[in-house]
Design an enzyme around this catalytic site. Structure first.
Site, PDB file in Angstrom:
ATOM      1  N   PRO A 333       0.850  -1.203   0.000  1.00  0.00           N
ATOM      2  CA  PRO A 333       0.000   0.000   0.000  1.00  0.00           C
ATOM      3  C   PRO A 333       0.885   1.253   0.000  1.00  0.00           C
ATOM      4  O   PRO A 333       1.381   1.680   1.034  1.00  0.00           O
ATOM      5  CB  PRO A 333      -0.818  -0.124   1.289  1.00  0.00           C
ATOM      6  CG  PRO A 333      -0.066  -1.067   2.153  1.00  0.00           C
ATOM      7  CD  PRO A 333       0.825  -1.905   1.294  1.00  0.00           C
ATOM      8  N   ASP A 508       5.646   2.532   2.592  1.00  0.00           N
ATOM      9  CA  ASP A 508       4.744   1.388   2.773  1.00  0.00           C
ATOM     10  C   ASP A 508       3.875   1.668   3.989  1.00  0.00           C
ATOM     11  O   ASP A 508       4.364   1.692   5.123  1.00  0.00           O
ATOM     12  CB  ASP A 508       5.613   0.128   2.973  1.00  0.00           C
ATOM     13  CG  ASP A 508       4.801  -1.146   3.092  1.00  0.00           C
ATOM     14  OD1 ASP A 508       3.605  -1.059   3.421  1.00  0.00           O
ATOM     15  OD2 ASP A 508       5.382  -2.229   2.875  1.00  0.00           O
ATOM     16  N   HIS A 509       2.593   1.862   3.741  1.00  0.00           N
ATOM     17  CA  HIS A 509       1.694   2.278   4.832  1.00  0.00           C
ATOM     18  C   HIS A 509       1.464   1.158   5.848  1.00  0.00           C
ATOM     19  O   HIS A 509       0.899   1.387   6.919  1.00  0.00           O
ATOM     20  CB  HIS A 509       0.364   2.765   4.255  1.00  0.00           C
ATOM     21  CG  HIS A 509      -0.310   3.808   5.100  1.00  0.00           C
ATOM     22  ND1 HIS A 509      -0.045   3.992   6.448  1.00  0.00           N
ATOM     23  CD2 HIS A 509      -1.246   4.752   4.790  1.00  0.00           C
ATOM     24  CE1 HIS A 509      -0.787   4.969   6.924  1.00  0.00           C
ATOM     25  NE2 HIS A 509      -1.515   5.452   5.937  1.00  0.00           N
ATOM     26  N   ARG A 510       1.903  -0.054   5.533  1.00  0.00           N
ATOM     27  CA  ARG A 510       1.789  -1.114   6.541  1.00  0.00           C
ATOM     28  C   ARG A 510       2.807  -0.886   7.659  1.00  0.00           C
ATOM     29  O   ARG A 510       2.659  -1.389   8.764  1.00  0.00           O
ATOM     30  CB  ARG A 510       2.045  -2.490   5.907  1.00  0.00           C
ATOM     31  CG  ARG A 510       1.010  -2.890   4.877  1.00  0.00           C
ATOM     32  CD  ARG A 510       1.421  -4.144   4.139  1.00  0.00           C
ATOM     33  NE  ARG A 510       2.692  -3.968   3.443  1.00  0.00           N
ATOM     34  CZ  ARG A 510       3.326  -4.933   2.785  1.00  0.00           C
ATOM     35  NH1 ARG A 510       2.797  -6.150   2.742  1.00  0.00           N
ATOM     36  NH2 ARG A 510       4.460  -4.700   2.163  1.00  0.00           N
ATOM     37  N   ILE A 512       4.786   2.358   7.865  1.00  0.00           N
ATOM     38  CA  ILE A 512       5.066   3.769   8.141  1.00  0.00           C
ATOM     39  C   ILE A 512       3.757   4.551   8.139  1.00  0.00           C
ATOM     40  O   ILE A 512       2.871   4.298   7.322  1.00  0.00           O
ATOM     41  CB  ILE A 512       6.043   4.307   7.063  1.00  0.00           C
ATOM     42  CG1 ILE A 512       7.411   3.641   7.246  1.00  0.00           C
ATOM     43  CG2 ILE A 512       6.167   5.823   7.134  1.00  0.00           C
ATOM     44  CD1 ILE A 512       8.273   3.691   6.021  1.00  0.00           C
TER      45      ILE A 512
END
Ligand code: CAO
Length: 536
Positions: A333, A508-510, A512
């Site tokens: 993501p 990477d929104h998982r 950060i």
């Protein structure tokens, strides 16, 4: 006299109570040794249990959804049929990595371990050998590492044993089926591990995301390897899809949660819709469940109808990077946060240093300075210098930075190791050498490995902002464009022209959060504005 032979779940590593998700046979079926019997699915892997020998299915002791562990009886084979058709002794004594696991102990002997299915790659160099003659290995221990143009694949031990001979050396090129080494197996250690065989198949498929040469499949159609790797299907179904030339990414699964089953592949191969499976009634489409990507087929257009066209085959590098970029884009993501840095003073310093270094032959662009600024920032924000491993974050205490290099054959990402320990001129020199090797197509695999963070600079070309795609398994990437003069005011009254560098950080929104990404950019920009900050 007919007596039954129980077929049990083999060693499946530490997994227990693993649900049966598919049964491939029915009572009365005649099966060959190694035909898949059932598929098990843990939370981490899908494993097929193959027939340990040829035989006729006499009874089936499990149903879909039952939970099983090592030793659970799955079914019984007719004893007569089985004794009439024993497995070939040579095969039994010489299991290979690509061969499925056996539920019964293989006879003690010497097992040849071979390179498993590694997609369409051939002549892949061996870059690491983890064992030596005399070593005792357990099933699943890594034996060697192979490196294709862009991916590294470990080949694990399919069974426990003692290494008797090693048939490869570093740099040797191997393909599927090449013998790697021989393992002396005792009867106690000879039961091949399902998990090991699966790991080899899954790792090779996922890591390599190999490009599919057009026409490589049985149907002559090209296979989208990234979509193939992402498809929700077990190894046996994947194997069947390869045999039938079916692009798994295009197949709709009718199993639970949209899992692709054998019938789906067979139906797709015949060009028909998948026949409804017993679970189809309760299974919603994959996309509706959020478990897959339910896309329209790619538009097929006869472009020549509209005007003259030429067809040009993608380069090998482009095919490989396409598969990797596609996987990274689909799986991670991504969010991109834009900012800008005032590099007026730094650029003056750069110009001054270039004058001083004129005789050395080293020329400094902005990029080596950015590398130093990136390391200083990564040290403040360690989760950007990390990789996701399941539910854990692997934080790296080394700073190896990749940089995107534009080459005639496509995008390459050479890696400069230990940027924290190198001077700006050292980095500039190494970058020049690596960029030249990349352009000449001479980069070695290890010169593209081990990166912890990447900078993609379009500064020499143009643009203002873009969305760089994260270079997995890294979790962030900095994109920079061409600096430009911009009038800047800090109080709304007075202003000055400042050289401004546009920044685009994808993360990477998982791993950060947006606030951390914004802080990262601010810090990076502050360091570039005043490089003395690297000391803090
Ligand atoms: N702003 C203004 N000028 C810049 C600049 C910036 N941000 N970055 C570089 N420049 C200037 C350099 O100073 C140099 O100027 P001179 O010719 O006057 O000295 C000129 O642009 C060319 O620089 P360069 O591109 O040769 O050098 P570099 O160190 O900046 O980059 C390399 C090296 C290998 C990264 C680059 O050549 C390259 O391949 N870039 C493309 C990367 C890419 O494709 N990214 C996209 C990936 S996503 O598909």
């Amino acid at each position: 006299m007919s007596n039954a032979i129980d077929i049990q779940v083999p060693d499946i590593g530490e997994f227990t109570d693993v649900p049966v998700i598919e049964i491939f046979v029915k009572v009365g079926d005649s099966v060959k040794a190694e035909d898949p019997l059932v598929s098990l699915e843990s939370d981490k892997a899908t494993m097929d249990v193959p027939a340990p020998r040829a035989g006729k299915v006499k009874s089936i002791a499990v149903k879909v959804g039952d939970k099983v562990s090592e030793g659970s009886v799955l079914m019984a084979f007719d004893g007569e049929g089985a004794s009439a058709a024993p497995p070939a002794p040579a095969e039994a004594a010489k299991p290979s990595v690509s061969a499925p696991p056996s539920a019964v102990s293989a006879p003690a002997g010497v097992a040849e371990v071979r390179v498993p299915d590694i997609g369409d790659f051939t002549d892949v160099p061996v870059i690491e050998i983890f064992v030596k003659v005399g070593d005792t290995v357990k099933a699943e221990d890594p034996l060697i590492s192979l490196e294709s143009d862009k991916a590294t694949m470990d080949v694990p031990a399919p069974l426990s044993g003692v290494v008797q001979a090693i048939n490869v050396k570093l740099g040797d090129k191997v393909s599927e089926g090449s013998v790697i080494l021989s393992l002396a197996t005792g009867s106690a250690t000879a039961a091949p591990s399902a998990a090991a065989a699966v790991a080899a198949a899954v790792d090779a498929g996922a890591a390599a995301a190999p490009p599919a040469p057009v026409g490589a499949s049985g149907t002559g159609a090209s296979v989208d390897e990234a979509a193939f790797a992402l498809a929700y299907a077990g190894p046996a179904v994947r194997k069947l899809a390869r045999e039938r030339g079916v692009d798994l990414g295009k197949v709709k699964g009718t199993g639970d949660h949209g899992r692709i089953v054998r019938d789906d592949v067979e139906a797709f191969a015949k060009g028909g819709a998948p026949s409804p499976s017993p679970s189809a009634g309760k299974a919603a489409p994959a996309a509706a469940l959020g478990g897959g990507i339910d896309l329209l087929p790619w538009p097929k257009v006869d472009f020549a109808k509209f005007g003259p066209v030429e067809r040009k085959e993608l380069s090998r590098i482009k095919k490989i990077s396409a598969a990797n970029l596609h996987r990274n884009w689909v799986v991670i993501p991504h969010v991109t946060t834009h900012d800008e840095a005032d590099i007026t003073d730094l650029d003056q310093f750069r110009v001054q240093m270039n004058k001083e270094l004129e005789k050395s032959g080293v020329k400094l662009s902005m990029l080596p300075f950015m590398m130093k600024a990136a390391v200083a920032t990564l040290k403040k924000f360690p989760e950007f210098n990390a990789s996701l491993d399941g539910d854990s974050l692997v934080l790296k205490n080394y700073w190896h930075l990749g940089f995107a290099a534009d080459t005639p054959n496509g995008l390459m990402v050479p890696v400069i190791r230990d940027v924290d320990k190198k001077t700006v001129p050292d980095i500039a020199k190494e970058m020049g050498e690596l960029a030249k090797l990349a352009r000449d197509g001479k980069l070695k695999p290890d010169q593209m490995q081990g990166g912890t963070f990447t900078i993609s600079s379009l500064g020499g070309i143009g643009g203002i902002y873009f969305t760089p795609i994260i270079n997995a398994p890294e979790v962030s990437i900095m994109g920079v464009c061409k600096s430009y003069w911009k009038q800047h005011s800090t109080d709304g009254k007075n202003s000055a022209w400042r050289l401004t560098l546009p920044l685009s950080l994808s993360w990477d929104h998982r791993v950060i959060d947006g606030a951390a990404a914004a802080r990262f950019n601010v810090h990076f920009a502050n360091v570039l504005a005043d490089l003395r900050r690297v000391l803090f």
